[in-house]
Each structure stands twice: as C-alpha cells, then as structure tokens.
Design a protein around this motif. Structure first.
Motif, PDB file in Angstrom:
ATOM      1  N   ASP A   1       0.836  -1.212   0.000  1.00  0.00           N
ATOM      2  CA  ASP A   1       0.000   0.000   0.000  1.00  0.00           C
ATOM      3  C   ASP A   1       0.866   1.255   0.000  1.00  0.00           C
ATOM      4  O   ASP A   1       0.567   2.227  -0.706  1.00  0.00           O
ATOM      5  N   ALA A   2       1.925   1.226   0.795  1.00  0.00           N
ATOM      6  CA  ALA A   2       2.834   2.376   0.842  1.00  0.00           C
ATOM      7  C   ALA A   2       3.521   2.587  -0.509  1.00  0.00           C
ATOM      8  O   ALA A   2       3.714   3.729  -0.951  1.00  0.00           O
ATOM      9  N   ASP A   3       3.867   1.492  -1.174  1.00  0.00           N
ATOM     10  CA  ASP A   3       4.504   1.592  -2.490  1.00  0.00           C
ATOM     11  C   ASP A   3       3.562   2.213  -3.518  1.00  0.00           C
ATOM     12  O   ASP A   3       3.999   2.981  -4.395  1.00  0.00           O
ATOM     13  N   LYS A   4       2.277   1.880  -3.423  1.00  0.00           N
ATOM     14  CA  LYS A   4       1.301   2.473  -4.346  1.00  0.00           C
ATOM     15  C   LYS A   4       1.198   3.983  -4.145  1.00  0.00           C
ATOM     16  O   LYS A   4       1.160   4.752  -5.116  1.00  0.00           O
TER      17      LYS A   4
ATOM     18  N   GLU B   1       6.917  23.985  -6.869  1.00  0.00           N
ATOM     19  CA  GLU B   1       6.085  22.785  -6.767  1.00  0.00           C
ATOM     20  C   GLU B   1       6.946  21.524  -6.705  1.00  0.00           C
ATOM     21  O   GLU B   1       6.682  20.615  -5.907  1.00  0.00           O
ATOM     22  N   ILE B   2       7.971  21.466  -7.547  1.00  0.00           N
ATOM     23  CA  ILE B   2       8.867  20.309  -7.567  1.00  0.00           C
ATOM     24  C   ILE B   2       9.592  20.163  -6.240  1.00  0.00           C
ATOM     25  O   ILE B   2       9.731  19.057  -5.705  1.00  0.00           O
ATOM     26  N   SER B   3      10.053  21.279  -5.688  1.00  0.00           N
ATOM     27  CA  SER B   3      10.740  21.246  -4.401  1.00  0.00           C
ATOM     28  C   SER B   3       9.817  20.738  -3.295  1.00  0.00           C
ATOM     29  O   SER B   3      10.221  19.951  -2.433  1.00  0.00           O
ATOM     30  N   SER B   4       8.558  21.174  -3.352  1.00  0.00           N
ATOM     31  CA  SER B   4       7.577  20.723  -2.369  1.00  0.00           C
ATOM     32  C   SER B   4       7.315  19.230  -2.506  1.00  0.00           C
ATOM     33  O   SER B   4       7.203  18.504  -1.502  1.00  0.00           O
ATOM     34  N   LEU B   5       7.251  18.733  -3.751  1.00  0.00           N
ATOM     35  CA  LEU B   5       7.040  17.313  -3.979  1.00  0.00           C
ATOM     36  C   LEU B   5       8.217  16.491  -3.450  1.00  0.00           C
ATOM     37  O   LEU B   5       8.027  15.418  -2.867  1.00  0.00           O
ATOM     38  N   GLU B   6       9.428  16.987  -3.663  1.00  0.00           N
ATOM     39  CA  GLU B   6      10.617  16.285  -3.168  1.00  0.00           C
ATOM     40  C   GLU B   6      10.577  16.131  -1.654  1.00  0.00           C
ATOM     41  O   GLU B   6      10.875  15.061  -1.122  1.00  0.00           O
ATOM     42  N   LYS B   7      10.191  17.211  -0.975  1.00  0.00           N
ATOM     43  CA  LYS B   7      10.104  17.160   0.483  1.00  0.00           C
ATOM     44  C   LYS B   7       9.000  16.195   0.926  1.00  0.00           C
ATOM     45  O   LYS B   7       9.175  15.436   1.891  1.00  0.00           O
ATOM     46  N   SER B   8       7.877  16.217   0.230  1.00  0.00           N
ATOM     47  CA  SER B   8       6.759  15.337   0.592  1.00  0.00           C
ATOM     48  C   SER B   8       7.129  13.876   0.391  1.00  0.00           C
ATOM     49  O   SER B   8       6.791  13.004   1.214  1.00  0.00           O
ATOM     50  N   ILE B   9       7.824  13.594  -0.709  1.00  0.00           N
ATOM     51  CA  ILE B   9       8.234  12.217  -0.996  1.00  0.00           C
ATOM     52  C   ILE B   9       9.209  11.715   0.060  1.00  0.00           C
ATOM     53  O   ILE B   9       9.082  10.598   0.571  1.00  0.00           O
ATOM     54  N   THR B  10      10.189  12.545   0.394  1.00  0.00           N
ATOM     55  CA  THR B  10      11.178  12.165   1.415  1.00  0.00           C
ATOM     56  C   THR B  10      10.510  11.919   2.760  1.00  0.00           C
ATOM     57  O   THR B  10      10.805  10.935   3.447  1.00  0.00           O
ATOM     58  N   GLN B  11       9.586  12.793   3.128  1.00  0.00           N
ATOM     59  CA  GLN B  11       8.895  12.655   4.410  1.00  0.00           C
ATOM     60  C   GLN B  11       8.008  11.419   4.427  1.00  0.00           C
ATOM     61  O   GLN B  11       7.975  10.679   5.427  1.00  0.00           O
ATOM     62  N   PHE B  12       7.312  11.167   3.314  1.00  0.00           N
ATOM     63  CA  PHE B  12       6.437   9.999   3.250  1.00  0.00           C
ATOM     64  C   PHE B  12       7.236   8.711   3.378  1.00  0.00           C
ATOM     65  O   PHE B  12       6.851   7.797   4.119  1.00  0.00           O
ATOM     66  N   LYS B  13       8.352   8.619   2.659  1.00  0.00           N
ATOM     67  CA  LYS B  13       9.181   7.413   2.724  1.00  0.00           C
ATOM     68  C   LYS B  13       9.694   7.185   4.139  1.00  0.00           C
ATOM     69  O   LYS B  13       9.688   6.055   4.633  1.00  0.00           O
ATOM     70  N   LYS B  14      10.122   8.251   4.796  1.00  0.00           N
ATOM     71  CA  LYS B  14      10.640   8.140   6.155  1.00  0.00           C
ATOM     72  C   LYS B  14       9.553   7.693   7.122  1.00  0.00           C
ATOM     73  O   LYS B  14       9.765   6.788   7.943  1.00  0.00           O
ATOM     74  N   GLU B  15       8.376   8.326   7.040  1.00  0.00           N
ATOM     75  CA  GLU B  15       7.289   8.000   7.960  1.00  0.00           C
ATOM     76  C   GLU B  15       6.759   6.581   7.720  1.00  0.00           C
ATOM     77  O   GLU B  15       6.467   5.854   8.681  1.00  0.00           O
ATOM     78  N   ALA B  16       6.648   6.185   6.447  1.00  0.00           N
ATOM     79  CA  ALA B  16       6.145   4.848   6.135  1.00  0.00           C
ATOM     80  C   ALA B  16       7.108   3.774   6.633  1.00  0.00           C
ATOM     81  O   ALA B  16       6.682   2.765   7.216  1.00  0.00           O
ATOM     82  N   THR B  17       8.401   3.996   6.424  1.00  0.00           N
ATOM     83  CA  THR B  17       9.397   3.032   6.886  1.00  0.00           C
ATOM     84  C   THR B  17       9.386   2.918   8.404  1.00  0.00           C
ATOM     85  O   THR B  17       9.407   1.809   8.957  1.00  0.00           O
ATOM     86  N   THR B  18       9.334   4.060   9.074  1.00  0.00           N
ATOM     87  CA  THR B  18       9.316   4.067  10.540  1.00  0.00           C
ATOM     88  C   THR B  18       8.066   3.370  11.072  1.00  0.00           C
ATOM     89  O   THR B  18       8.138   2.581  12.020  1.00  0.00           O
ATOM     90  N   ARG B  19       6.928   3.660  10.455  1.00  0.00           N
ATOM     91  CA  ARG B  19       5.664   3.073  10.917  1.00  0.00           C
ATOM     92  C   ARG B  19       5.673   1.556  10.759  1.00  0.00           C
ATOM     93  O   ARG B  19       5.297   0.823  11.682  1.00  0.00           O
TER      94      ARG B  19
END
Length: 221
Positions: free
Chosen positions: A62-65, A111-129
């Motif tokens: 689900d996280a990968d999707k 917009e691209i910079s914001s997406l980069e930050k969101s992607i990095t944060q999502f990957k970190k939070e999903a892995t931690t969770r």
C-alpha cells in the motif's frame, strides 16, 4: 583418662561436622534436566508470525502504491518544467509571453521542491511506521512463545531449555553441541499451530486454497 581422651573425641567431632558441611551442597544440589528448542524455527513456523508477515507485506505494498503516485506527480512536474523553460526561451513568441512562461517555470520549481520534500517525508514515515509495527508484533509473539515454553518446561520439570538456533554477534552458533533426545521444537510447532485459522497454513503452500481472513494482530494501536 576422660580428660586426656576429650580433645581426641572433640577433634573427631569437628572433622565430621566439617565434612558434613562440605558435602551438604553436593547432596542438596538438584540434578539438571535439560531440554532443547530451536526458537527461530518455532518463531518462523508459527502461524501468527506468518500472518504478521503477510500484514506487513500488504502495508508495504500500500505504501509503495502511494509512493508511486507521488513519484508520478514528480515526474510529470519535471516534464512540465522543461516545457515551460523551452517556452520561456522561445524567441518566436512575444517577450510578454516569454516572461509569463518564465514565471510559470519558477512556480513549477517551487512545486517540484515541495514534492521532493513530501516524498522524502512519506518514505521516512512509512518506513518508521512499518518497522515499529514489525517490532511490536515480534515482541508480542516472542512473549507468547516464552510463556508456552516456560509452561512446558515447568510441567516436565526441566531446569533449562537451551536454544539450538541462537547465534552470536559473529553469526556462529552459540550452542555447539547438545543431545536432541529432549528437543521440544517440532512438538511445540504442532501445538501452537493447532489454533491456526482453517486453511491458513494450507494457503501458504497453495495460494488457491480457501482461507479464513486472519484477524488484526497488532492490538497495540
């Protein structure tokens, strides 16, 4: 005569008392009764461990999707940015239009910079969770197995249960030799899997086999 023999009798009595004291711990020491068990094999074979693994795999999928959606948006934004830059440098259009496209390109960079930050944060939070949930599930299952092992050991008067699957920091076996006549591994595996949902273990061998939906193992949420 009594006075002369008294020291001799006294010395013999002291010697006997000292001998008795020295032999007391040996006589009172219980003989060890040792059993063996491969805890890793029991843990990996437990149906609840397999349920937990399946649940974590589903959450990972689900996280990968979700991550793929973010990455698609990121790729799309980069493609749009390149087109805007090309348009901003197009000498065919008016200076006003080029300035408009340049401004749009600058907004796209944000917009691209914001997406980069969101992607990095999502990957970190999903892995931690997922890792935290994996840790909770592992501790819960191991605690349950320890209770079952302790109960079995006490019921059979075992003084020690040695883990034949334990490894040291160098990934070498801690227990180099043990007689396996009192090994509890297969017996415990059969016992703990008696309560497995109908068809669950069979479904692991045959994906087409019917299986009852396993309950949520993580009750600590």
């Amino acid at each position: 005569m009594l006075l002369k023999s008294a020291p001799r009798r006294f010395g013999f009595g002291v010697w006997m008392a000292m001998a008795a004291i020295c032999l007391l711990p040996i006589a009172s020491m219980a003989q060890p009764k040792i059993a063996t068990l491969n805890l890793k094999k029991v843990f990996d074979s437990y149906y609840k461990t397999k349920q937990a693994d399946a649940l974590l795999q589903d959450q990972g999928a689900d996280a990968d999707k979700v991550l793929k959606g973010w990455l698609d948006d990121y790729q799309k934004a980069n493609t749009e940015y390149k087109k805007l830059i090309e348009g901003a440098n197009d000498q065919v259009v008016s200076a006003e239009e080029r300035a408009k496209r340049k401004k749009a390109a600058e907004a796209k960079v944000v917009e691209i910079s914001s997406l980069e930050k969101s992607i990095t944060q999502f990957k970190k939070e999903a892995t931690t969770r997922i890792e935290e949930q994996k840790r909770r599930m592992r501790e819960k299952i191991l605690a349950e197995l320890r209770e079952k092992i302790n109960a079995k050991a006490k019921a059979r008067n075992y003084t020690h249960v040695l883990d034949t699957g334990a490894e040291g920091n160098t990934f070498t076996p801690i227990l180099l030799y043990a007689e396996m006549e009192n090994d509890l591994t297969e017996e415990l595996i059969a016992e703990i899997n008696q309560s497995a949902p109908s068809g669950f273990l069979e479904s692991l061998k045959d994906p087409k086999a019917p299986v009852n939906t396993p309950p949520d193992l993580d009750k600590s949420k």
